[in-house]
Design a protein around this motif. Structure first.
Motif, PDB file in Angstrom:
ATOM      1  N   VAL A   1       0.841  -1.192   0.000  1.00  0.00           N
ATOM      2  CA  VAL A   1       0.000   0.000   0.000  1.00  0.00           C
ATOM      3  C   VAL A   1       0.880   1.248   0.000  1.00  0.00           C
ATOM      4  CG1 VAL A   1      -1.658   1.319   1.382  1.00  0.00           C
ATOM      5  CG2 VAL A   1      -2.002  -1.120   1.034  1.00  0.00           C
ATOM      6  N   CYS A   2       1.928   1.252   0.786  1.00  0.00           N
ATOM      7  CA  CYS A   2       2.821   2.414   0.838  1.00  0.00           C
ATOM      8  C   CYS A   2       3.524   2.644  -0.499  1.00  0.00           C
ATOM      9  CB  CYS A   2       3.855   2.238   1.953  1.00  0.00           C
ATOM     10  SG  CYS A   2       3.164   2.427   3.593  1.00  0.00           S
ATOM     11  N   ARG A   3       3.905   1.599  -1.177  1.00  0.00           N
ATOM     12  CA  ARG A   3       4.582   1.734  -2.452  1.00  0.00           C
ATOM     13  C   ARG A   3       3.643   2.225  -3.565  1.00  0.00           C
ATOM     14  NH1 ARG A   3       6.627  -3.641  -3.537  1.00  0.00           N
ATOM     15  NH2 ARG A   3       6.822  -3.960  -1.324  1.00  0.00           N
ATOM     16  N   HIS A   4       2.402   1.766  -3.525  1.00  0.00           N
ATOM     17  CA  HIS A   4       1.452   2.065  -4.607  1.00  0.00           C
ATOM     18  C   HIS A   4       0.298   2.941  -4.125  1.00  0.00           C
ATOM     19  CE1 HIS A   4       3.513  -0.860  -7.079  1.00  0.00           C
ATOM     20  NE2 HIS A   4       3.409  -1.750  -6.102  1.00  0.00           N
TER      21      HIS A   4
ATOM     22  N   THR B   1      -5.118   5.242  -4.663  1.00  0.00           N
ATOM     23  CA  THR B   1      -5.976   6.419  -4.503  1.00  0.00           C
ATOM     24  C   THR B   1      -6.716   6.735  -5.795  1.00  0.00           C
ATOM     25  OG1 THR B   1      -4.402   7.290  -2.888  1.00  0.00           O
ATOM     26  CG2 THR B   1      -5.997   8.833  -3.811  1.00  0.00           C
ATOM     27  N   ILE B   2      -6.013   6.682  -6.909  1.00  0.00           N
ATOM     28  CA  ILE B   2      -6.651   6.952  -8.200  1.00  0.00           C
ATOM     29  C   ILE B   2      -7.694   5.895  -8.519  1.00  0.00           C
ATOM     30  CG2 ILE B   2      -6.220   7.033 -10.693  1.00  0.00           C
ATOM     31  CD1 ILE B   2      -3.560   8.416 -10.025  1.00  0.00           C
ATOM     32  N   LEU B   3      -7.409   4.637  -8.257  1.00  0.00           N
ATOM     33  CA  LEU B   3      -8.386   3.572  -8.514  1.00  0.00           C
ATOM     34  C   LEU B   3      -9.631   3.732  -7.652  1.00  0.00           C
ATOM     35  CD1 LEU B   3      -6.140   0.410  -8.941  1.00  0.00           C
ATOM     36  CD2 LEU B   3      -7.473   1.597 -10.682  1.00  0.00           C
TER      37      LEU B   3
ATOM     38  N   ILE C   1     -15.303   5.383  -7.229  1.00  0.00           N
ATOM     39  CA  ILE C   1     -16.362   6.204  -6.631  1.00  0.00           C
ATOM     40  C   ILE C   1     -17.050   7.049  -7.692  1.00  0.00           C
ATOM     41  CG2 ILE C   1     -16.781   8.152  -5.078  1.00  0.00           C
ATOM     42  CD1 ILE C   1     -14.667   6.939  -3.225  1.00  0.00           C
ATOM     43  N   ILE C   2     -16.282   7.721  -8.530  1.00  0.00           N
ATOM     44  CA  ILE C   2     -16.859   8.593  -9.556  1.00  0.00           C
ATOM     45  C   ILE C   2     -17.567   7.782 -10.636  1.00  0.00           C
ATOM     46  CG2 ILE C   2     -16.297  10.255 -11.377  1.00  0.00           C
ATOM     47  CD1 ILE C   2     -16.156  11.385  -8.574  1.00  0.00           C
TER      48      ILE C   2
END
Length: 102
Positions: A11-14, A19-21, A26-27
């Motif tokens: 999670v820290c690396r990516h 966040t974008i995914l 959501i959108i």
């Protein structure tokens, strides 16, 4: 415990990709104004606009026919004879119906 550490490192690396995914999810799908709903609303608007045009042309045609009927007594007589099968006192009407089943 090593499994949680592996997940945390991933999670820290990516974090930006995740966040974008999440944002796209959501959108695109979950939001009240999602892209799926926007496309369905766009289709509905397009269908309603074509229906408006159809009714507008039908209104114009009916307006012309009404103007013709109110200004021309021969047109009124023609409609009465053809559509409502009215006749003059000294006439006989014969209606022929064709059998469409063969």
């Amino acid at each position: 415990m090593s499994r949680l550490k592996y997940i945390w490192n991933y999670v820290c690396r990516h974090k930006y990709m995740i966040t974008i995914l999440v944002f796209v999810l959501i959108i695109g799908v979950l939001d009240d104004n999602s892209l799926i709903r926007r496309v369905s609303h766009w289709r509905e608007i397009r269908e309603l606009n074509t229906e408006i045009e159809r009714y507008r042309s039908q209104y114009e045609e009916d307006s012309r026919a009404l103007k013709e009927l109110t200004s021309n007594p021969e047109a009124l007589e023609k409609i009465a004879r053809e559509k409502y099968k009215m006749k003059k006192a000294d006439e006989d009407i014969f209606i022929f119906e064709e059998d469409l089943e063969h």
